[in-house]
Motif scaffolding. Sequence first.
Motif, mmCIF file in Angstrom:
data_model
loop_
_atom_site.group_PDB
_atom_site.id
_atom_site.type_symbol
_atom_site.label_atom_id
_atom_site.label_comp_id
_atom_site.label_asym_id
_atom_site.label_seq_id
_atom_site.Cartn_x
_atom_site.Cartn_y
_atom_site.Cartn_z
ATOM 1 N N ARG A 14 0.822 -1.215 0.000
ATOM 2 C CA ARG A 14 0.000 0.000 0.000
ATOM 3 C C ARG A 14 0.857 1.266 0.000
ATOM 4 N NH1 ARG A 14 -3.062 -3.530 3.430
ATOM 5 N NH2 ARG A 14 -1.952 -2.750 5.258
ATOM 6 N N LEU A 15 2.128 1.136 0.352
ATOM 7 C CA LEU A 15 3.090 2.222 0.237
ATOM 8 C C LEU A 15 4.351 1.669 -0.423
ATOM 9 C CD1 LEU A 15 2.874 4.116 3.675
ATOM 10 C CD2 LEU A 15 2.091 4.951 1.452
ATOM 11 N N VAL A 16 5.099 2.550 -1.070
ATOM 12 C CA VAL A 16 6.327 2.154 -1.766
ATOM 13 C C VAL A 16 7.482 2.970 -1.200
ATOM 14 C CG1 VAL A 16 7.508 2.020 -3.993
ATOM 15 C CG2 VAL A 16 5.030 1.609 -3.853
ATOM 16 N N GLN A 17 8.585 2.312 -0.921
ATOM 17 C CA GLN A 17 9.785 3.018 -0.486
ATOM 18 C C GLN A 17 10.456 3.686 -1.686
ATOM 19 O OE1 GLN A 17 12.438 1.404 2.555
ATOM 20 N NE2 GLN A 17 11.326 -0.537 2.370
ATOM 21 N N LEU A 18 10.809 4.945 -1.521
ATOM 22 C CA LEU A 18 11.431 5.685 -2.607
ATOM 23 C C LEU A 18 12.942 5.453 -2.679
ATOM 24 C CD1 LEU A 18 9.517 9.075 -2.216
ATOM 25 C CD2 LEU A 18 9.007 7.172 -3.756
#
Length: 320
Positions: A267-271
Amino acid sequence: MSRFSSEQLRTFAAVVSEGTLEAAARRLHVTASAVSQRLKALEDSTGQVLLRRSNPVEATAAGEVVLRLARQMAQLEEDAGRELGLAAGAGGHHSLPIAVNADSLAVWFLRALTRMPAGLDVAYDLRRDDEQHSAGLLRSGDVMAAVTATPEAVQGCRVEALGTMRYRAVAAPDFLGRWLPDFGAGAPVDPLLLNAAPAVDFDRKDTYQDAFLDGLFRKSRSRAPRPARGPRHYVPASQDFFDAVRLGLGWALVPEVQCRPEFDAGRLVQLAPDRPFDVPLYWQRWRTSSPLLDTVSEVVRATAGDYLLGPEAATRPRRG
């Protein structure tokens, strides 16, 4: 003989806390004239102006020293009363003012308070402030202890390391599709594109997103100066800040312990998985001997160890 009487110190603290002489008089059940006379006697004994007669009143630099003394004396009286089995006061409890940053409140600090021993009759007066600025509340005497990013001890305080709060730069997949459509194809995040994309800041003291971008530009081969940044959304509540990132309003740095379930679930992506941001945190408290402060410090230290990284795990210096 002591330069300051307990009556004068108690009155001075009440005036600063209440904001006006009249309000302090009502709290102390005396006349405003009596409050004024005590303040004059206190200023005469120090030879300095201790209050700015603004509305509300404010302590001067010299007044902050006296205010800290007044509140330390009040704490010593409360500690003695507790050991003697006396009532805690009109409210039936002891008040403990502590400064703590929003991320610590959201991630671990409230859990520490729930681990306090029963029967202390203490009410926590939490003052939320950025960890880079909370030491100022110690200097002014407004709080007795603080979670801070300042390793240098405030005068009259002692300091110990709690651990390191690790942050990750994250964004929602939909946000990346709109602003960084090529990210995730094996290439690192493009600093120019990320700089132009909307970011979420906690408030105008929050420099973390800018610090992260500065690091990316330094790492890149381009020698061009960093261009003007993209739009900023200000969301000054920790859970709402996190929700704003999850819902795709912008990208931001979020405590790893808070966002790990989200990027594990996609649901979130590490940049930048290889570039964590680590913020060392410290516990500063009054040097005055206090059984209550000793107990709180012990519980805070133990709880921080469950949620923060140890010094050996930190990979980057303190941000700011």
